[in-house]
Scaffold this active site. Structure first.
Site, PDB file in Angstrom:
ATOM      1  N   SER A  97       7.515   6.559  -7.670  1.00  0.00           N
ATOM      2  CA  SER A  97       6.561   5.708  -6.959  1.00  0.00           C
ATOM      3  C   SER A  97       7.065   4.259  -6.912  1.00  0.00           C
ATOM      4  O   SER A  97       8.138   3.999  -6.375  1.00  0.00           O
ATOM      5  CB  SER A  97       5.191   5.829  -7.622  1.00  0.00           C
ATOM      6  OG  SER A  97       4.180   5.311  -6.792  1.00  0.00           O
ATOM      7  N   ASP A 226       1.362  14.665  -0.999  1.00  0.00           N
ATOM      8  CA  ASP A 226       1.230  13.403  -1.720  1.00  0.00           C
ATOM      9  C   ASP A 226       0.244  12.523  -0.962  1.00  0.00           C
ATOM     10  O   ASP A 226       0.513  12.103   0.168  1.00  0.00           O
ATOM     11  CB  ASP A 226       2.599  12.722  -1.825  1.00  0.00           C
ATOM     12  CG  ASP A 226       2.606  11.513  -2.730  1.00  0.00           C
ATOM     13  OD1 ASP A 226       1.589  10.791  -2.763  1.00  0.00           O
ATOM     14  OD2 ASP A 226       3.631  11.270  -3.394  1.00  0.00           O
ATOM     15  N   HIS A 255       1.066  13.479  -5.878  1.00  0.00           N
ATOM     16  CA  HIS A 255       1.875  12.318  -6.226  1.00  0.00           C
ATOM     17  C   HIS A 255       2.323  12.358  -7.690  1.00  0.00           C
ATOM     18  O   HIS A 255       3.433  11.939  -8.014  1.00  0.00           O
ATOM     19  CB  HIS A 255       1.088  11.032  -5.963  1.00  0.00           C
ATOM     20  CG  HIS A 255       1.893   9.792  -6.097  1.00  0.00           C
ATOM     21  ND1 HIS A 255       3.040   9.550  -5.355  1.00  0.00           N
ATOM     22  CD2 HIS A 255       1.734   8.693  -6.892  1.00  0.00           C
ATOM     23  CE1 HIS A 255       3.539   8.374  -5.678  1.00  0.00           C
ATOM     24  NE2 HIS A 255       2.775   7.834  -6.610  1.00  0.00           N
TER      25      HIS A 255
END
Length: 275
Positions: A97, A226, A255
């Site tokens: 991320s 996601d 995610h």
């Protein structure tokens, strides 16, 4: 507990597990978490004979909460200082991320002389924000909502965001209260100002030029469900820029797949590292 001080005097907390003579794997965490999110990977890969390292980004976790310099450039420079302080070579850089943006910007600013491979997991590059040049991105209103939720009632927002983060709102999802509470715990360790600054850093940083400098074997791994960093404007665009990048898509994955698909992820990352 280990810490280092950066050139601007910020104390950065880090973990350093396994043999100091082994090849290092350096993990960079997502927003608003800490190095703790990587504990299962650190233990697994240290058990496989690697040296595993993860740090708390400035203003996150146990690192200093600073008022200024909560920017992607500074995150990358902090990572560079950590790598240089520990004198790491042939490192495998793994970023999830926001951490994927940190790793990418590190390469853009500091090159790959100390790097063997790179893995970008559910990563924010090349650009999350919707612009004329990036029509597939998310509108600024989406990030304004994250800012507002974080500012108004950070504790409740961090609990609420775990639902889309881990795909707990999908039919048949196995909801883990432990994962939700651990996300909340890590998030609440950080500083509000730095976390608000970080929203701009992960959403508005443009990584196109950084990605073009990635000249090491690169794994781009993403879930196609996601809900935090949608795959279309991230992984699918990244592999168009990074030469010979390996794209791995987890069908139906969320995610937080490093946790919800932990065993599969560890095995796939190990295969990529050993190739």
């Amino acid at each position: 507990m280990a810490t280092m001080k950066t050139k601007d005097g910020t104390k950065i907390f880090f973990k350093d597990w396994g043999s100091k003579d082994a090849q290092p794997i350096v993990f960079s965490h997502g927003w608003p978490l800490s190095a703790d999110v990587w504990d299962p990977q650190m233990a697994f890969f240290a058990g496989q004979g690697f040296r595993t390292i993860a740090h708390d980004r400035r203003s996150h976790g146990r690192s200093d909460q600073v008022w200024d310099n909560n920017t992607m450039d500074q995150y990358a420079d902090d990572l560079a200082e950590l790598i240089e302080t520990l004198d790491l070579h042939d490192a495998i850089l793994v970023g999830h991320s926001t951490g994927g943006g940190e790793v990418t910007r590190y390469v853009g600013r500091h090159g790959t002389k100390r790097v063997a491979k790179v893995a970008l997991i559910g990563a924010v590059p090349p650009l999350m924000l919707k612009t004329e040049a990036n029509p597939g991105g998310q509108p600024i209103e989406a990030f304004d909502a994250i800012r507002k939720g974080t500012f108004d009632n950070r504790s409740q927002f961090f609990l609420d965001v775990t639902t889309p983060f881990y795909g707990f709102n999908r039919d048949g999802a196995s909801v883990s209260e432990g994962l939700k509470l651990e996300f909340w715990r890590q998030g609440m360790m950080g500083g509000l100002k730095g976390q608000l600054d970080s929203i701009r850093a992960f959403s508005e940083s443009d990584f196109h030029e950084d990605l073009a400098k990635l000249d090491r074997p690169t794994l781009v791994l993403h879930g196609d469900d996601d809900q935090i960093v949608p795959i279309g404007a991230s992984a699918l665009e990244t592999v168009k820029i990074v030469k010979d990048a390996v794209l791995m898509i987890y069908k139906g994955a969320d995610h937080g797949l490093t946790q919800t698909h932990q065993d599969r992820f560890n095995a796939d990352l190990l295969d990529f590292i050993r190739e």
